[in-house]
Motif scaffolding. Structure first.
Motif, mmCIF file in Angstrom:
data_model
loop_
_atom_site.group_PDB
_atom_site.id
_atom_site.type_symbol
_atom_site.label_atom_id
_atom_site.label_comp_id
_atom_site.label_asym_id
_atom_site.label_seq_id
_atom_site.Cartn_x
_atom_site.Cartn_y
_atom_site.Cartn_z
ATOM 1 N N ARG A 1 0.798 -1.234 0.000
ATOM 2 C CA ARG A 1 0.000 0.000 0.000
ATOM 3 C C ARG A 1 0.829 1.282 0.000
ATOM 4 O O ARG A 1 0.314 2.357 0.295
ATOM 5 C CB ARG A 1 -0.971 0.033 1.181
ATOM 6 N N GLN B 1 -0.397 5.433 -0.478
ATOM 7 C CA GLN B 1 0.050 6.589 0.314
ATOM 8 C C GLN B 1 0.692 7.641 -0.575
ATOM 9 O O GLN B 1 0.608 8.845 -0.293
ATOM 10 C CB GLN B 1 1.089 6.149 1.372
ATOM 11 N N GLU C 1 -10.455 4.124 4.162
ATOM 12 C CA GLU C 1 -9.666 3.035 4.748
ATOM 13 C C GLU C 1 -8.320 3.561 5.253
ATOM 14 O O GLU C 1 -7.626 4.300 4.544
ATOM 15 C CB GLU C 1 -9.441 1.945 3.682
ATOM 16 N N HIS D 1 -4.845 2.814 5.570
ATOM 17 C CA HIS D 1 -4.080 1.755 4.917
ATOM 18 C C HIS D 1 -2.928 1.230 5.754
ATOM 19 O O HIS D 1 -2.587 0.063 5.683
ATOM 20 C CB HIS D 1 -3.604 2.232 3.550
ATOM 21 N N TRP D 2 -2.302 2.110 6.502
ATOM 22 C CA TRP D 2 -1.215 1.640 7.369
ATOM 23 C C TRP D 2 -1.727 1.674 8.807
ATOM 24 O O TRP D 2 -1.936 2.726 9.388
ATOM 25 C CB TRP D 2 0.038 2.507 7.176
ATOM 26 N N HIS E 1 1.451 -7.287 7.636
ATOM 27 C CA HIS E 1 0.586 -6.238 7.098
ATOM 28 C C HIS E 1 0.316 -6.422 5.601
ATOM 29 O O HIS E 1 -0.700 -5.952 5.090
ATOM 30 C CB HIS E 1 1.251 -4.883 7.351
ATOM 31 N N GLN F 1 -2.493 9.704 8.219
ATOM 32 C CA GLN F 1 -3.605 9.149 7.439
ATOM 33 C C GLN F 1 -4.957 9.612 7.973
ATOM 34 O O GLN F 1 -5.983 9.045 7.638
ATOM 35 C CB GLN F 1 -3.557 7.624 7.494
ATOM 36 N N GLU G 1 -4.427 -7.245 11.968
ATOM 37 C CA GLU G 1 -3.976 -5.869 12.186
ATOM 38 C C GLU G 1 -4.728 -5.282 13.376
ATOM 39 O O GLU G 1 -5.607 -4.447 13.219
ATOM 40 C CB GLU G 1 -4.222 -5.043 10.929
#
Lengths: 256, 407
Positions: free
Chosen positions: A165, A169, B30, B32-33, B90, B351, B371
């Motif tokens: 991902r 980002q 979402e 993402h991280w 992840h 984020q 996660e």
């Protein structure tokens, strides 16, 4: 080094170099070029899209067509293209909404709402992957799963993407999402499977007002080239030097 | 394409969507991280910091720190062995992780990090630990009564047998050279983590040239604090006296590191506010609405200023040994909390605002699952379990204390 050592090293070196070269070719997606078999030559094209902001009526058909054509999940968290509505009021207050995340019933109900007299103007802006000529998503992909084709389209190889991902980002436009089915990065492909067969992208095909103009920036007599010549053109976030190939006509300064 | 989506994903996204403030791009709902990517720079930072502390002994001959040299090395190794795991877990396709090494993309900061990580683990840490322990392992193998332990120690020493003074002297020389190479490597390791974030021009919260150096300094802070914490706990468990000379010296290094870290982070914030770029309004809202507790209170006030004050106070007044221990212990706990919050604020904070600069998102952490909070706790505990095992195999005390005589 004597002759014997040299030959011994050479025997080891050449097969090793061959293996590395094969891997490098694979990483660059070179095996994808199929011009010899299909008659389509990537190098002859450089695709882009024009968006005439004034023509978009916010009907959302492009979004629905895209979802159907490209198997984008129906849920309102995944979009290859979407429509934003900007409302500018008398005192400069700006409201932005994404109409594509609303249900058709919600959109219909909004149409029958009374007109707010403080509203100066409203307009719709279709958004999609900008197919940047200098794409930050391609730069950051650790495995080269996302790449730019010779005809200027940024694609994702879902058999290679590891789902880290980082590209999501790195995209300044929010154009990427993680496909919940494949667990890989996903995005607009300009309907690459269609355009290489001389068909239009699904969103362009269904647009009732021709607000989207798909074309080839390498072809001199192309509609997109003419569109660019005849309109005041801007791109999104030009300061980031991504060199978008989605070009907007008469774009309001409020749009990011 | 599989037919199913991860369980609970849509519920989580619906929940996050209901908490959006203002306008966001629709794909931005979402996060993402997740928490795992918070854990990863936290673990890596401790590795780099612990190693740099260890290098003070080898390269700069700071004798006071000698008692915790081995402990610092083992701490670095324990955290290093786990540091890659959150990243691996992840991935959408963990089974393809090896592609980073097989077909790396040279322009990707992340791809190059894989090599930096491997180099640091295989080229520096393992060699350093081996050189440090080789002589003792050979002796322990000789004196072990149990066949299995004999074999294990021999295997760990890579079946070397030479403990002549020349061989041991060679170990020491080599170890010094490895440490000298190790210092820039440790800088590279964590500076690179910062670069992965700092080089994202799409994200103004991350995109800062100071990011690698801020990450590096905070790594040194967290690593030194972690070794101090482990040392103090270990002494308590062994009912051993803490070497206060050592603790005071390490405390001084910690104070200096935290001052530099504070200065750098302060500079970063001042620079952002003063430059007042397009993103400043949304970043201001981000701090006030979303990150107030984790940034202003936990990271800055409790995690940085308070321990800075305590560590400065330790030096300015004459406190008893016991009082200093309490003060150090409180400081290192607060520092670890602060640095973890800093990782959270960078990763999750980055984020929580839309790249349209018009809205804020929410992150709803899952409690169980891959996660999740639970996984984060497991990953944060694993290095301590590894450290316990390593510590049993590779004693941190010197040979003389173990009753082994050099031959």
């Amino acid at each position: 080094m004597n002759k014997r050592d040299f030959l011994k090293d050479a025997i080891l070196f050449f097969p090793a170099a061959g293996v590395l070269q094969a891997l490098a070719c694979k990483a660059e997606g070179k095996e994808l070029s199929a011009s010899a078999t299909t008659g389509y030559d990537q190098a002859q094209h450089w695709y882009g899209m024009g968006v005439d902001v004034d023509k978009c009526i916010g009907c959302n058909r492009c979004v629905e067509a895209c979802k159907a054509e490209n198997h984008v999940p129906d849920e309102p968290y995944f979009f290859r293209t979407w429509i934003e509505r900007y409302t500018i009021r008398a005192h400069g207050e700006v409201t932005v909404e994404c109409i594509s995340t609303k249900t058709p019933e919600q959109r219909l109900a909004e149409q029958s709402e009374p007109i707010d007299p403080s509203v100066l103007r409203t307009f719709f802006v279709p958004k999609l992957c900008n197919q940047c000529a200098n794409p930050p998503c391609v730069q950051v992909c650790p495995v080269g799963a996302t790449f730019q084709t010779k005809d200027g389209v940024v694609l994702v190889d879902e058999t290679r993407c590891i789902g880290c991902r980082y590209c999501i980002q790195a995209c300044p436009y929010g154009a990427r999402y993680l496909n919940p089915y494949t667990r890989t990065a996903d995005k607009c492909t300009f309907c690459y499977h269609r355009v290489t067969k001389n068909l239009l992208p699904a969103c362009v095909e269904v647009c009732p007002t021709e607000a989207r103009i798909f074309g080839d920036l390498k072809a001199k007599a192309d509609r997109l080239v003419r569109f660019q010549r005849q309109n005041v053109i801007s791109v999104l976030k030009p300061d980031l030097n991504t060199e978008p190939k989605v070009r907007y006509a008469r774009l309001d300064g409020e749009v990011r | 394409m599989s037919d199913t989506v991860p369980a609970g994903l849509y519920e989580q996204l619906a929940n996050q969507m209901s908490q959006v403030i203002g306008f966001i791009y629709p794909n931005e709902v979402e996060t993402h991280w997740s928490i795992l990517i918070v854990v990863y720079p936290y673990l890596t930072g401790i590795v780099a910091g612990a190693f740099i502390l260890a290098s003070l002994v080898k390269v700069f001959n700071v004798v006071e720190v000698q008692p915790i040299y081995r402990l610092a090395l083992l701490t670095a190794l324990s955290f290093m062995l786990i540091a890659g795991l959150p990243l691996q877990l992840h991935l959408g396709h963990p089974e393809r992780a090896w592609e980073i090494f097989m077909t790396p993309q040279p322009t990707s900061a992340m791809a190059m990090f894989g090599f930096v990580y491997l180099w640091y683990l295989l080229g520096i840490l393992l060699i350093e630990v081996w050189l440090e322990y080789r002589q003792q392992l050979v002796l322990m193998a000789r004196e072990a009564n149990n066949g299995l332990m004999k074999f294990l120690y021999s295997a760990l020493s890579l079946f070397s047998t030479d403990v002549s003074p020349e061989a041991v002297a060679w170990d020491h020389r080599a170890s010094r050279i490895v440490t000298i190479i190790g210092i820039p490597s440790a800088f590279l390791l964590h500076g690179y983590v910062g670069f992965i974030f700092g080089s994202v021009k799409a994200n103004p919260w991350w995109g800062s040239v100071l990011m690698p150096i801020v990450f590096l300094m905070s790594a040194i802070v967290s690593g030194i604090a972690m070794v101090m914490l482990v040392y103090m706990v270990l002494c308590a468990l062994r009912r051993e006296k803490i070497d206060m000379r050592c603790l005071d010296k390490v405390g001084l290094f910690l104070l200096v590191a935290i001052i530099v870290d504070f200065a750098l982070e302060g500079l970063d914030y001042i620079h952002r506010v003063y430059q007042s770029e397009e993103s400043i309004k949304i970043l201001g809202q981000l701090v006030l609405v979303k990150l107030f507790t984790s940034l202003v209170i936990l990271q800055v006030a409790l995690g940085m200023l308070l321990p800075l004050l305590i560590l400065a106070l330790v030096r300015s007044k004459r406190f008893s040994d016991d009082m200093r221990k309490v003060m150090y212990f409180a400081s290192v706990l607060l520092i670890e909390l602060g640095i973890f919050s800093m990782r959270w604020n960078v990763v999750i904070g980055g984020q929580m605002f839309s790249k349209s600069f018009r809205g804020l998102m929410a992150y709803k952490m899952e409690l169980t699952g891959i996660e999740s909070l639970l996984m984060a706790i497991v990953l944060l505990s694993l290095p301590f379990i590894i450290l316990t095992v390593l510590h049993h195999l590779l004693p941190t005390r010197w040979m003389e204390e173990h009753g082994l005589a050099a031959h």
